[in-house]
Enzyme design. Structure first.
Site, short mmCIF file in Angstrom:
data_model
loop_
_atom_site.label_atom_id
_atom_site.label_comp_id
_atom_site.label_asym_id
_atom_site.label_seq_id
_atom_site.Cartn_x
_atom_site.Cartn_y
_atom_site.Cartn_z
N HIS A 366 0.83 -1.20 0.00
CA HIS A 366 0.00 0.00 0.00
C HIS A 366 0.87 1.25 0.00
CE1 HIS A 366 -3.96 -1.92 1.63
NE2 HIS A 366 -3.85 -2.01 0.33
N ASP A 631 2.71 -14.97 -15.90
CA ASP A 631 2.71 -16.42 -15.66
C ASP A 631 3.34 -17.19 -16.81
OD1 ASP A 631 1.77 -17.13 -13.11
OD2 ASP A 631 -0.27 -16.59 -13.64
N CYS A 678 -1.64 -8.75 -21.37
CA CYS A 678 -1.66 -8.01 -20.11
C CYS A 678 -0.53 -8.56 -19.23
CB CYS A 678 -3.01 -8.15 -19.40
SG CYS A 678 -3.54 -9.84 -19.10
#
Length: 761
Positions: A366, A631, A678
Site C-alpha cells: 500500500h 505467468d 496483459c
C-alpha cells in the site's frame, strides 16, 4: 575434532553482532583458529577499486601484516581459488606451482592450506583460508565447515561492499568514500534529493509478553478507547490527504479502518481480554497471529499486508501505553525505515516528503501504491542499507533504477539536480497526451488498456486516457472480505467498473486464486501451489462459486453490454467447453427469470505452455485471447518470480518468451481472432515496443505506465519496430536483447527518460 556445528553457530552470531567490518573479520579469524585448532586463519577480500585482493584480517600470520599485503587477481593460491571459484585443500601448499610466498607474512613455515571462495549472488567477494605447520591435508569435515562459513560470511561482506567497507573503510559515519550506492526495488519513478529522516517505532509489538489481568472491564474500556483513537487517526489521515488524493485513492485507508472493526481485530482482542489477558498482551497476541498469517502467504500482494497489520498493531500499542509521539518532518525529507506502512502519511504532510526508502517492502505494498499516486520517488526492499545510520544524511533516491546514493560527489550531485529539473518538465508534458490517440508515428492505431482490481484504480485509469480495461482482477474483492461475496455484492462491484468505463470494454477475469493468491477463509495448502489447484481448476471444481460470479457479471452488464469474460489458467479444450456450458446456463437462467442479458464475448488466457500449442483448437470456441505474460514467463522459464534466489532469471524479454509470444500472435492473426497482452511486459516501454514489433496491437497495463508507453509508441514507426524486433529474435540473451533495443531507440531519437531509464554515469 571440535564440534564444528557449534563453532559455526558461535562464529556467525559473534560476527553478525558487530557493526564494524574490521572487528567482525578479526573476531572471525580468531574464533576459527582457536575453534578448529589450526595455526592460522585469514580473510582476503577483493577490492575492485584497486583490483587486488586485500588481506583484511588474520590470526596466525605476522602481526601487522594485514595492512600491507595485497595480491593481484592471478597471484598465488589465493588468485587461483578466486579464479576457479572452488575450494583448494593441500597437504603441502609450498609444492604447488602457484604457491607465492609473502615474506612479510611469515608464510614459509606453513604447509597445509585450505582455501575457499566467498561468493554472494554469483559474485566473488574474496577468499577464506586456514593453515597448519604440519604437512597433512584437512579433513572433509573441515572443508565442509569452511565452505559453509564462507557462505554465511558472504552476506556480511556484501553489506560491507554496499557501504564501501571493502576498501578498508569502516561503516557509515567514518567513511571518506563518495557516491556510495544501495540497491533495492524501484516502486515509484522519479529522482529525489534530500536529507534522510528515520522513522522507527518506540515500542515493539514483539517485546510484549503474556500478562494476565483481574480488571477485565477496565482493560476492555482501555482497549476500546485506544481503538477509537486510532480510528480517529485514520479519519484525520483522510482529511489531511483530501487535497492530494482522489476520493477513490483515499479509500485505501478504509481498508485499515475495516481491519479494526469489532468482528476482526477489535472483537478478537476483546475476547482475549474477557478470558483474563491484559489489553496490551491480548493486542500483541492477536496482531502477531495476523502478521504471521500474512507473512506465510505465497501471494506477494497479500504478504505486504503483514506490514499493514504490524503498523496498525503498533499504533494501537502506542495508544495503550500513552506514548504516541508526533514526528516533526522537515520539508524535502527522504523518509527512511526498515518497513513503513501507508498510514505513515497520517501524521506527515505529503508535501514534506521528497522520497521514501525502506529496507523491506515491494511494489505491491500500500505504501508503494500511495507513493505512486503522490508521485513520490520510492525504493523499497533495499536489504543492505544501514538505514538507522542515515538520519540527517543527504541522499538521492533514484526511483527509476531502484538505487539510493549516499555521500555524493559534486559532479554526481550536479548530475542528479539536472535530472530532477528535467523530470519535472517531462512529467508535466505527459498530461498533454491524455486525449491524443494511441498510435505510432506512421499512424498505426494501438489499443492501450489498463489492469484494475480496486475501486481506487478507476479514476486513475480514466484520467490516463485508457481505451478500456484489459484485465479486471475479480479476486481482489474476494480478498478484501472475510468470506465469499454474495451475488448482489459482486454485481455492485462489477457494475461500478462497467459504468465508469462505458462504452469502453471491460474484460473481467473469472476468479483466479491458488498459486500465489489465497483467500484466508478458503485456504489452499499444497507442496507446489503453482502446479496445483489454481485458476480455472478451482472454479470448475466449485461450480456453485463459478456460476454465482458469472451471474453477477451478467447482471452488472445489463443495459451496458461492454462486458467481456476471460478464463484464467486454461490448459485444455475440455476446461473451455465446461466453462462455456456454465456461462450459457447462467445466461439461460437469468433470461428465464426476466433479466434480459446478452451473451458477452468470452476469451481465454494464454499463460501456460500447453495453451500456446492449443490456439488453433481454441479458435472455434472463444471470441478472443489474452496473453498473461507474467505467468507465461514463469512457466516457460520454470522460475518463481516471487523467489529472490532466482528472480534474476525471470525476464519476459528472454528469447524463449519472445519466440512463444511471436507464435501466439501469428496464430491468432492467421485465425483472425483478437489477441491482447496483459502483464508487466506491456507496461514496460521497452516491452511495449517489442510487442508492437511482434505484431500485438492491444496492450493492457498499470494506469501509472500508460502515458509513458503512449509517449514512446508515438515516437516510432511500426515498420521500424518490426524490423528491430525481428533482429531481437536472433539474439540469445535477455540482457543483450534489452541493451540492443535501448540502443536502437536512442539512435531513433527516443530519450532514455521516456523509457523509464536514466543516462549511465
Amino acid at each position: 575434532m571440535p564440534d564444528l556445528l557449534s563453532l559455526l553457530r558461535k562464529v556467525v552470531e559473534a560476527v553478525t553482532g558487530s557493526r564494524n567490518l574490521h572487528l567482525s573479520l578479526k573476531r572471525l579469524t580468531t574464533m576459527v583458529r582457536e575453534g578448529m585448532d589450526v595455526d592460522a586463519c585469514s580473510v582476503f577480500l577483493w577490492d575492485s577499486d584497486i583490483e587486488r585482493y586485500v588481506l583484511m584480517a588474520t590470526d596466525g600470520l605476522k602481526e601487522g601484516s594485514s595492512s600491507k599485503i595485497t595480491l593481484t587477481q592471478n597471484e598465488g593460491l589465493i588468485g587461483l581459488v578466486g579464479k576457479r571459484e572452488e575450494p583448494l585443500n593441500l597437504a603441502n601448499s609450498t609444492l604447488h606451482p602457484n604457491f607465492h610466498a609473502v615474506s612479510s607474512a611469515g608464510e614459509e613455515k606453513f604447509r597445509a592450506l585450505l582455501a575457499v571462495p566467498i561468493i554472494h549472488n554469483r559474485k566473488l567477494l574474496g577468499v577464506l583460508t586456514i593453515q597448519r605447520f604440519s604437512e597433512e591435508r584437512f579433513s572433509d569435515e573441515a572443508e565442509a565447515f569452511l565452505v559453509t562459513l564462507s557462505a554465511q560470511m558472504a552476506g556480511i561482506v556484501a553489506n560491507a561492499e554496499a557501504t564501501g567497507a571493502l576498501s578498508g573503510m569502516n561503516f557509515i559515519g567514518e567513511q571518506s568514500l563518495e557516491d556510495i550506492r544501495f540497491t533495492g526495488v524501484a516502486c515509484s519513478t522519479g529522482v529525489a534529493i534530500g536529507l534522510g529522516h528515520v522513522i522507527s517505532s518506540e515500542v515493539e509489538l514483539d517485546s510484549v509478553r503474556f500478562h494476565a489481568t483481574d480488571d477485565i472491564k477496565g482493560e476492555q474500556e482501555r482497549f476500546s478507547q485506544a481503538l477509537a483513537d486510532v480510528r480517529s487517526d485514520l479519519s484525520d489521515t483522510r482529511r489531511r490527504l483530501e487535497s492530494e488524493l482522489r476520493p477513490e485513492e483515499l479509500a485505501l485507508f478504509d481498508v485499515y479502518a475495516g481491519i479494526l472493526n469489532d468482528q476482526a481485530v477489535g472483537g478478537t482482542v476483546l475476547e482475549h481480554i474477557k478470558e483474563g489477558e491484559s489489553s496490551t498482551s491480548a493486542l500483541a497476541t492477536v496482531m502477531r497471529g495476523y502478521i504471521q498469517h500474512f507473512e506465510e502467504m505465497e501471494d506477494a500482494y497479500l504478504r505486504e499486508r503483514a506490514a499493514d497489520m504490524r503498523d496498525l498493531g503498533q499504533r494501537l500499542l502506542n495508544r495503550l501505553l500513552a506514548n504516541e509521539t508526533e514526528r516533526v518532518i522537515p520539508k524535502g525529507a527522504i523518509l527512511i525505515g526498515e518497513e513503513l506502512s501507508a498510514t505513515v502519511f497520517g501524521t506527515i504532510d505529503p508535501e514534506h516528503i521528497a522520497g521514501i526508502v525502506c529496507a523491506k517492502g515491494s511494489a505491491n505494498s500500500h505504501l508503494a501504491i500511495l507513493a505512486r499516486a503522490l508521485n513520490i520517488p520510492t525504493v523499497l526492499g533495499a536489504q543492505d542499507i544501514p538505514w538507522t545510520d542515515l538520519d540527517g544524511k543527504e541522499l538521492v533516491v533514484d526511483g527509476y533504477r531502484g538505487i539510493i546514493y549516499y555521500q555524493l560527489s559534486e559532479d554526481r550531485r550536479a548530475h542528479f539536480e539536472a535530472l530532477v529539473k528535467d523530470e519535472k518538465a517531462r512529467v508535466s508534458g505527459l498530461d498533454a497526451l491524455i486525449d491524443l490517440p494511441a498510435e505510432t508515428a506512421d499512424g498505426l492505431a494501438m489499443n492501450l488498456m489498463v489492469n484494475t482490481g480496486l475501486q481506487t484504480d478507476i479514476l486513475r485509469s480514466k484520467d490516463s486516457g485508457a481505451d478500456g480495461v484489459g484485465l479486471f482482477r475479480t479476486e481482489v474483492p474476494f480478498m478484501m472480505l472475510g468470506r465469499f461475496p454474495s451475488e448482489e455484492e459482486q454485481a455492485r462491484i462489477y457494475r461500478s467498473q462497467l459504468e465508469n468505463f462505458y462504452p469502453r470494454p471491460v474484460t473481467m477475469r473469472t476468479l483466479d486464486i491458488g498459486g500465489d493468491k489465497s483467500l484466508e477463509y478458503f485456504p489452499i495448502v499444497e507442496d507446489n501451489p503453482f502446479l496445483g489447484w489454481r485458476g480455472l481448476r478451482v472454479t470448475l471444481d466449485h461450480p456453485e462459486i463459478f456460476i454465482v460470479q458469472i451471474r453477477a457479471m451478467l447482471r452488472a452488464s445489463v443495459g451496458l453490454n461492454n462486458l467481456k469474460i476471460m478464463l484464467p489458467m486454461v490448459t485444455s479444450i475440455g476446461e473451455v467447453e465446461e466453462s462455456l456450458e456454465i456461462i450459457h446456463r447462467a445466461i439461460f437462467e437469468l433470461n428465464e427469470d426476466g433479466v434480459a442479458v446478452e451473451t458477452p464475448d468470452v476469451g481465454v488466457m494464454i499463460e501456460v505452455p500447453s495453451a500456446v500449442y492449443l490456439i488453433k483448437d481454441f479458435v472455434p470456441l472463444v471470441d478472443f485471447m489474452s496473453v498473461g505474460s507474467n505467468d507465461l514467463t514463469q512457466y516457460l522459464l520454470a522460475v518463481d518470480r516471487n523467489n529472490p534466489r532466482v528472480a534474476d532469471i525471470y525476464d519476459s524479454m528472454h528469447p524463449a518468451v519472445l519466440k512463444a509470444l511471436k507464435i501466439i500472435v501469428d496464430e491468432c492473426t492467421l485465425a483472425d481472432i483478437p489477441v491482447s497482452l496483459c502483464g508487466e511486459l506491456a507496461g514496460d516501454p521497452l516491452g511495449a515496443v517489442t510487442l508492437l514489433g511482434l505484431g500485438y496491437r492491444n496492450l493492457s497495463m498499470s494506469s501509472a505506465n500508460l502515458l509513458r508507453v503512449k509517449a514512446v509508441l508515438r515516437q516510432i514507426d511500426s515498420a521500424w519496430a518490426t524490423a528491430v524486433t525481428n533482429g531481437l529474435l536472433n539474439l540469445d540473451d535477455p540482457k543483450v536483447i534489452r541493451s540492443t533495443l535501448q540502443l536502437a531507440l536512442q539512435k531513433a531519437g527516443v530519450p532514455l527518460t521516456s523509457l523509464g531509464l536514466l543516462p549511465s554515469r
